[in-house]
Design a protein around this motif. Structure first.
Motif, short mmCIF file in Angstrom:
data_model
loop_
_atom_site.label_atom_id
_atom_site.label_comp_id
_atom_site.label_asym_id
_atom_site.label_seq_id
_atom_site.Cartn_x
_atom_site.Cartn_y
_atom_site.Cartn_z
N ASN A 1 5.64 -2.42 -6.33
CA ASN A 1 4.29 -2.24 -7.03
C ASN A 1 4.40 -2.65 -8.45
OD1 ASN A 1 2.81 -1.30 -4.81
ND2 ASN A 1 3.00 0.99 -5.23
N ARG B 1 -6.81 2.18 -3.15
CA ARG B 1 -6.41 1.09 -3.95
C ARG B 1 -7.24 0.93 -5.33
NH1 ARG B 1 -5.39 -4.49 -2.30
NH2 ARG B 1 -3.65 -4.18 -3.74
N GLY C 1 -2.59 0.06 0.65
CA GLY C 1 -3.04 1.40 -0.12
C GLY C 1 -2.38 2.62 0.86
N GLY D 1 -2.50 -5.79 0.50
CA GLY D 1 -2.32 -4.32 -0.02
C GLY D 1 -2.86 -3.48 0.93
#
Ligand code: ADP
Length: 335
Positions: free
Chosen positions: A238, A285, A298, A296
């Motif tokens: 991340n 997100r 989340g 992504g």
């Protein structure tokens, strides 16, 4: 003087006075000497009697009637309270039922996600192997263009597999079905291992990773190595994903008598203040993250938090928009 006191004095004084006049009236009535004055006395005493009786009545009414009103008001308040209490009990029951219903729906939803993810995994794996086979030349040579298209398909399929796996892991974490195998471990070794993989990703983006060695050697912690690896990987990936080119990531580890603490600090996009409360929620997100990184799920931080807490640790962050974010997590030394 208070009104009640005044009324009390009137009441208590008028009573002996009344008795005194009554006694005098009978005394005079029975005396022969005043026999001829009897009608006048009778009149005077009758008036006095009526006045005193009136005063008594007034005092009693003023003193007692408010009590009746008070009792009445209290009774009404009591009745209202009873009605209120009944309503509260009813609402409480309704809430319990609604909660049960929500739990049921949540279980159905979790079950659906789990079944859907399992069902998706098989065809996705089949696609992966088929593309792999074609790319490997098993079906004949490929042109550069064909290879390029197939590579894109392969990468998209890989992302789908990761997403489906994350969904399954999140579902397991949520329903407490995640299996843990604890063993003593030196966190620095695990960290080196993860950093080795993440550095390739960081180099591609020209993001520097600096690891500050702990001031004193860290004690071993009893953890599930694979799960803590996933935590470190998620936080470091991340940090790389959400840090623009030329940025920097600092990793520090420290120990207290109770726990070890790992901090991952980046100079990235930061998390908007109004979205910070949602950051550990499933599928969340932040819009600024979606803007720079469309891919992504989340789910990473949701899983990460669940793992850290299962180890008895804590996870939190400090972030300022456009300046960067620092994620911290602790692992207790006594578990
Ligand atoms: P994903 O990265 O797949 O979106 P995560 O659960 O790992 O899912 O993260 C959830 C969200 O938290 C991200 O979409 C992003 O908005 C925010 N976030 C996480 N780490 C960072 C970071 N280092 N800097 C800025 N935002 C972050």
């Amino acid at each position: 003087m208070e009104k009640n006191k005044k009324l009390g004095i009137i009441f208590y004084l008028s009573f002996p006075l009344l008795m005194f006049f009554l006694f005098s009236l009978f005394a005079l009535a029975s005396s022969e000497r005043t026999y001829d004055l009897f009608p006048q006395y009778t009149l005077i005493f009758s008036i006095a009697f009526i006045v005193l009786f009136g005063l008594q009545f007034f005092a009693l009414r003023e003193k007692i009637m408010p009590r009746f009103t008070e009792v009445d008001t209290l009774q009404k308040a009591l009745q209202n309270q009873e009605v209120g209490a009944k309503m509260l009990i009813r609402k409480d029951l309704e809430l319990v039922r609604a909660n049960e219903k929500l739990r049921e729906l949540d279980a159905i939803k979790s079950n659906f996600i789990s079944v859907a993810a399992h069902q998706l995994r098989t065809p996705l794996t089949a696609i992966k192997w088929t593309i792999d086979m074609i790319l490997g030349g098993s079906l004949g040579p490929l042109t550069t263009e064909q290879r390029g298209f197939l590579m894109k398909g392969y990468e998209s399929n890989e992302r789908m597999i990761i997403l489906v796996n994350d969904m399954l892991v999140a579902d397991r974490a949520e329903s407490d079905r995640m299996q843990y195998q604890f063993a003593p471990l030196q966190i620095v070794d695990l960290m080196d291992n993860v950093l080795y993989e993440v550095t390739t990703l960081a180099n591609k983006k020209n993001v520097a990773i600096e690891v500050a060695p702990p001031s004193t050697p860290l004690p071993r912690v009893t953890v599930d190595a694979e799960k803590i690896r996933a935590v470190l990987q998620n936080l470091l990936e991340n940090a790389v994903k959400y840090t623009p080119e030329g940025g920097k990531i600092n990793v520090t580890t420290s120990a207290t008598p109770e726990s070890i603490r790992i901090a991952i600090k980046d100079t990235g996009i930061g998390i908007p203040e109004e979205q910070q409360k949602n950051i550990f929620s499933r599928f969340f997100r932040a819009p600024n993250a979606i803007k720079i990184q469309t891919d992504g799920s989340g789910l990473g931080l949701f899983i990460t938090k669940s793992i850290v807490e299962k180890h008895g640790g804590k996870i939190w962050f400090e972030s300022s928009l456009g300046q960067g974010t620092t994620f911290y997590f602790t692992l207790p030394l006594t578990n």
